[in-house]
Design a protein around this motif. Structure first.
Motif, mmCIF file in Angstrom:
data_model
loop_
_atom_site.group_PDB
_atom_site.id
_atom_site.type_symbol
_atom_site.label_atom_id
_atom_site.label_comp_id
_atom_site.label_asym_id
_atom_site.label_seq_id
_atom_site.Cartn_x
_atom_site.Cartn_y
_atom_site.Cartn_z
ATOM 1 N N ARG A 41 3.352 -0.054 -14.895
ATOM 2 C CA ARG A 41 2.550 1.115 -14.516
ATOM 3 C C ARG A 41 1.839 0.917 -13.189
ATOM 4 N NH1 ARG A 41 0.301 1.314 -20.616
ATOM 5 N NH2 ARG A 41 -0.045 -0.829 -19.982
ATOM 6 N N ASN A 42 1.639 -0.345 -12.807
ATOM 7 C CA ASN A 42 0.959 -0.625 -11.541
ATOM 8 C C ASN A 42 1.859 -0.454 -10.323
ATOM 9 O OD1 ASN A 42 -1.396 -1.273 -12.901
ATOM 10 N ND2 ASN A 42 -0.864 -3.437 -13.084
ATOM 11 N N PHE A 43 3.127 -0.104 -10.549
ATOM 12 C CA PHE A 43 4.077 0.037 -9.440
ATOM 13 C C PHE A 43 4.816 1.375 -9.488
ATOM 14 C CE2 PHE A 43 3.505 -4.384 -10.588
ATOM 15 C CZ PHE A 43 3.193 -4.969 -9.378
ATOM 16 N N GLN A 44 4.431 2.237 -10.410
ATOM 17 C CA GLN A 44 5.163 3.482 -10.607
ATOM 18 C C GLN A 44 4.743 4.569 -9.612
ATOM 19 O OE1 GLN A 44 4.129 4.569 -14.625
ATOM 20 N NE2 GLN A 44 2.120 5.358 -14.063
ATOM 21 N N LEU A 45 5.476 5.688 -9.637
ATOM 22 C CA LEU A 45 5.192 6.831 -8.787
ATOM 23 C C LEU A 45 3.951 7.561 -9.298
ATOM 24 C CD1 LEU A 45 6.654 8.231 -6.338
ATOM 25 C CD2 LEU A 45 7.614 9.826 -8.014
ATOM 26 N N THR A 46 3.119 8.037 -8.365
ATOM 27 C CA THR A 46 1.906 8.759 -8.742
ATOM 28 C C THR A 46 2.160 10.268 -8.719
ATOM 29 O OG1 THR A 46 1.045 9.109 -6.510
ATOM 30 C CG2 THR A 46 0.630 6.945 -7.526
ATOM 31 N N PRO A 47 1.237 11.046 -9.261
ATOM 32 C CA PRO A 47 1.378 12.505 -9.178
ATOM 33 C C PRO A 47 1.395 13.026 -7.746
ATOM 34 C CG PRO A 47 -0.204 11.908 -10.874
ATOM 35 C CD PRO A 47 0.121 10.647 -10.128
ATOM 36 N N TYR A 49 3.136 11.620 -5.417
ATOM 37 C CA TYR A 49 4.409 11.148 -4.886
ATOM 38 C C TYR A 49 4.243 9.971 -3.930
ATOM 39 C CZ TYR A 49 6.047 15.425 -7.034
ATOM 40 O OH TYR A 49 6.311 16.416 -7.948
ATOM 41 N N THR A 50 3.230 9.174 -4.192
ATOM 42 C CA THR A 50 3.100 7.863 -3.563
ATOM 43 C C THR A 50 3.323 6.841 -4.678
ATOM 44 O OG1 THR A 50 0.715 7.887 -3.970
ATOM 45 C CG2 THR A 50 1.461 8.684 -1.826
ATOM 46 N N TYR A 51 3.263 5.558 -4.314
ATOM 47 C CA TYR A 51 3.452 4.520 -5.326
ATOM 48 C C TYR A 51 2.148 3.767 -5.573
ATOM 49 C CZ TYR A 51 8.430 5.389 -5.228
ATOM 50 O OH TYR A 51 9.652 5.998 -5.342
ATOM 51 N N ARG A 52 1.979 3.326 -6.803
ATOM 52 C CA ARG A 52 0.765 2.573 -7.130
ATOM 53 C C ARG A 52 0.623 1.348 -6.234
ATOM 54 N NH1 ARG A 52 -2.297 6.128 -9.788
ATOM 55 N NH2 ARG A 52 -1.283 6.943 -11.655
ATOM 56 N N SER A 53 1.742 0.754 -5.893
ATOM 57 C CA SER A 53 1.705 -0.419 -5.021
ATOM 58 C C SER A 53 2.934 -0.432 -4.142
ATOM 59 C CB SER A 53 1.655 -1.709 -5.847
ATOM 60 O OG SER A 53 1.703 -2.845 -5.002
ATOM 61 N N GLY A 54 2.711 -0.614 -2.848
ATOM 62 C CA GLY A 54 3.803 -0.751 -1.905
ATOM 63 C C GLY A 54 4.199 -2.208 -1.752
ATOM 64 N N VAL A 55 5.126 -2.463 -0.859
ATOM 65 C CA VAL A 55 5.690 -3.795 -0.724
ATOM 66 C C VAL A 55 4.667 -4.814 -0.207
ATOM 67 C CG1 VAL A 55 6.603 -3.266 1.586
ATOM 68 C CG2 VAL A 55 7.603 -5.116 0.242
ATOM 69 N N ILE A 56 3.806 -4.413 0.726
ATOM 70 C CA ILE A 56 2.853 -5.385 1.294
ATOM 71 C C ILE A 56 1.820 -5.783 0.255
ATOM 72 C CG2 ILE A 56 1.323 -5.884 3.233
ATOM 73 C CD1 ILE A 56 2.624 -3.607 4.760
ATOM 74 N N ARG A 57 1.307 -4.799 -0.478
ATOM 75 C CA ARG A 57 0.375 -5.107 -1.573
ATOM 76 C C ARG A 57 1.023 -6.019 -2.592
ATOM 77 N NH1 ARG A 57 -2.113 -0.710 -5.085
ATOM 78 N NH2 ARG A 57 -2.897 -2.552 -6.156
ATOM 79 N N ALA A 58 2.276 -5.727 -2.931
ATOM 80 C CA ALA A 58 2.973 -6.519 -3.944
ATOM 81 C C ALA A 58 3.182 -7.960 -3.483
ATOM 82 C CB ALA A 58 4.307 -5.872 -4.283
#
Length: 427
Positions: A41-47, A49-58
């Motif tokens: 859930r911490n990496f899924q699509l938001t309402p 249409y962004t993502y909970r976490s992008g590649v740099i955060r990850a």
């Protein structure tokens, strides 16, 4: 005699120093089982249409977990790494390893607290206690000069009363000896491609900061050893009129790689050596703002955001607004300051606070786009994303916090307009 085992569930507390949860678990058990769970859930699509976490955060997160694992390995143990839903995984671990209690740090944002509540419900069915700790703030709530329900809604009053009447406790010592539950397979750290959506992987990336407790402490000590004379600076001419200081400590604070109290006491030690100066003061002020936002979430929850902030005025058609938002995200608005800062955010995952204020000002007051979309995009891109800080800061710029006067103590809106050199539709 049966040994007592405590499972220590790590979330945004990825450190050994000043970690009450860990110290208490070691003291109250014969063996501990440290666990980190990658929740999809911490990496899924938001309402939005962004993502909970992008590649740099990850990547920063993966660095931090790898560093925590190495710290445990140096003490003869390890960190159990799994992927899935905590409310499903933790009860299984409890039964498999005969765990007596589960310890974790309490969060304050709605989605994070719901996960805790779901875990607690599942564990209770097994008659296992989920014990909550607080380790993300400079001040413990019991040390504040007022109960949570009476915390001032204005930052200035919160700061005045807290600095005058509250105390910052000493840090807990870093454990030197730990007994671990015996496990054969501790799990592999996933590759970033395994947890981040392919769509979120698109784009040029220049990761400048490395996650983890070791890197965080190294960065902090380097700042303080210089005595603020040759600090790393970020050029924020568009937002401040001159080069502005940015410690960038927020990246490690967000994941708990650094303890706010550790930062506070090391800054205080540096002041004894070098004397007080604006850079030291800015670091301490930043810690207070972090506390304020977390306590606002603790006091008000979702009600922190007033109706004005939740119902923004729209200036353009839906199609036009979508295009403008894409230009803002991609740094192709035609405004030099906005485009440069968005490019920096998109490629490095970090921009100074003054630049964030300017970007949010432009989105909200120039483009008249819902601030929630901007906040969601910052959640995806910022390596120092923390729910309370991100959402409260955006709401305040939009004039939608509990105390709208706080915006004046946060930044000068009129100054931001002048720096943008634009005629805007002020609300």
């Amino acid at each position: 005699m049966k040994s007592k085992k405590i499972l220590v569930w790590f979330r945004n507390d990825l450190r050994l120093h000043d970690n009450e949860m860990l110290v208490e678990a070691i003291a109250k058990s014969d063996d501990i089982l440290p666990v980190y769970i990658f929740d999809p859930r911490n990496f899924q699509l938001t309402p939005q249409y962004t993502y909970r976490s992008g590649v740099i955060r990850a990547k920063f997160l993966l660095d931090s977990i790898a560093d925590l694992r190495k710290s445990f390995q140096r003490l003869g143990g390890n960190l159990l790494v799994l992927t899935g839903y905590p409310e499903e995984i933790l009860p299984v671990l409890v039964e498999r390893y005969d765990i007596a209690e589960v310890y974790h740090h309490r969060e304050v944002a709605h989605e994070e607290t719901k996960v805790s509540a779901d875990v607690e419900d599942c564990l209770w069915k097994l008659r296992i206690n989920l014990r909550h700790f607080i380790g993300h703030t400079l001040y413990n709530k019991e040390d504040l000069p007022f109960p949570i329900k009476d915390i001032p809604d204005g930052f200035a009053q919160f700061k005045k009363k807290t600095e005058r009447d509250a105390i910052v406790k000493a840090c807990f010592l870093t454990p030197e000896v730990i007994a671990f539950v015996a496990i054969e397979e501790w799990g592999d750290l996933p590759a970033v491609e395994e947890i981040v959506s392919a769509e979120a992987m698109i784009g040029e990336v220049h990761q400048e900061l490395i996650g983890g407790e070791e890197e965080g402490l190294k960065h902090l000590n380097a700042l303080l050893e210089e005595g603020s004379t040759i600090y790393q600076k970020s050029t924020v001419k568009g937002a401040t009129g001159k080069s502005g200081f940015s410690s960038r400590l927020s990246a490690w604070l967000a994941l708990g790689c650094l303890s706010p109290r550790m930062v506070y006491w090391l800054v205080k030690d540096a002041e004894e050596t070098f004397g007080t100066n604006p850079h030291f003061s800015q670091i301490l002020l930043g810690l207070l703002w972090r506390d304020y936002f977390r306590f606002m979430f603790k006091k008000h929850g979702q009600h922190f955001f007033n109706d004005y902030a939740m119902k923004p005025e729209r200036l353009f058609s839906e199609d036009r607004e979508k295009l403008l938002f894409e230009e803002w995200k991609n740094g192709t608005t035609g405004n030099e300051y906005v485009d440069n800062y968005m490019a920096e955010l998109n490629t490095s995952g970090f921009i100074p606070h003054a630049a964030r204020l300017l970007l949010s000002t432009y989105l909200i007051y120039v483009l008249k786009i819902d601030w929630i979309k901007g906040a969601a995009y910052f959640e995806e891109k910022s390596i120092d994303y923390a729910p309370a800080n991100n959402w409260c800061n955006w709401a305040i710029v939009a004039g939608g916090g509990k105390n709208t006067g706080t915006i004046k103590s946060a930044f000068d809106l009129d100054k931001q307009f002048k720096l943008l050199n634009l005629v805007v539709y002020k609300q």
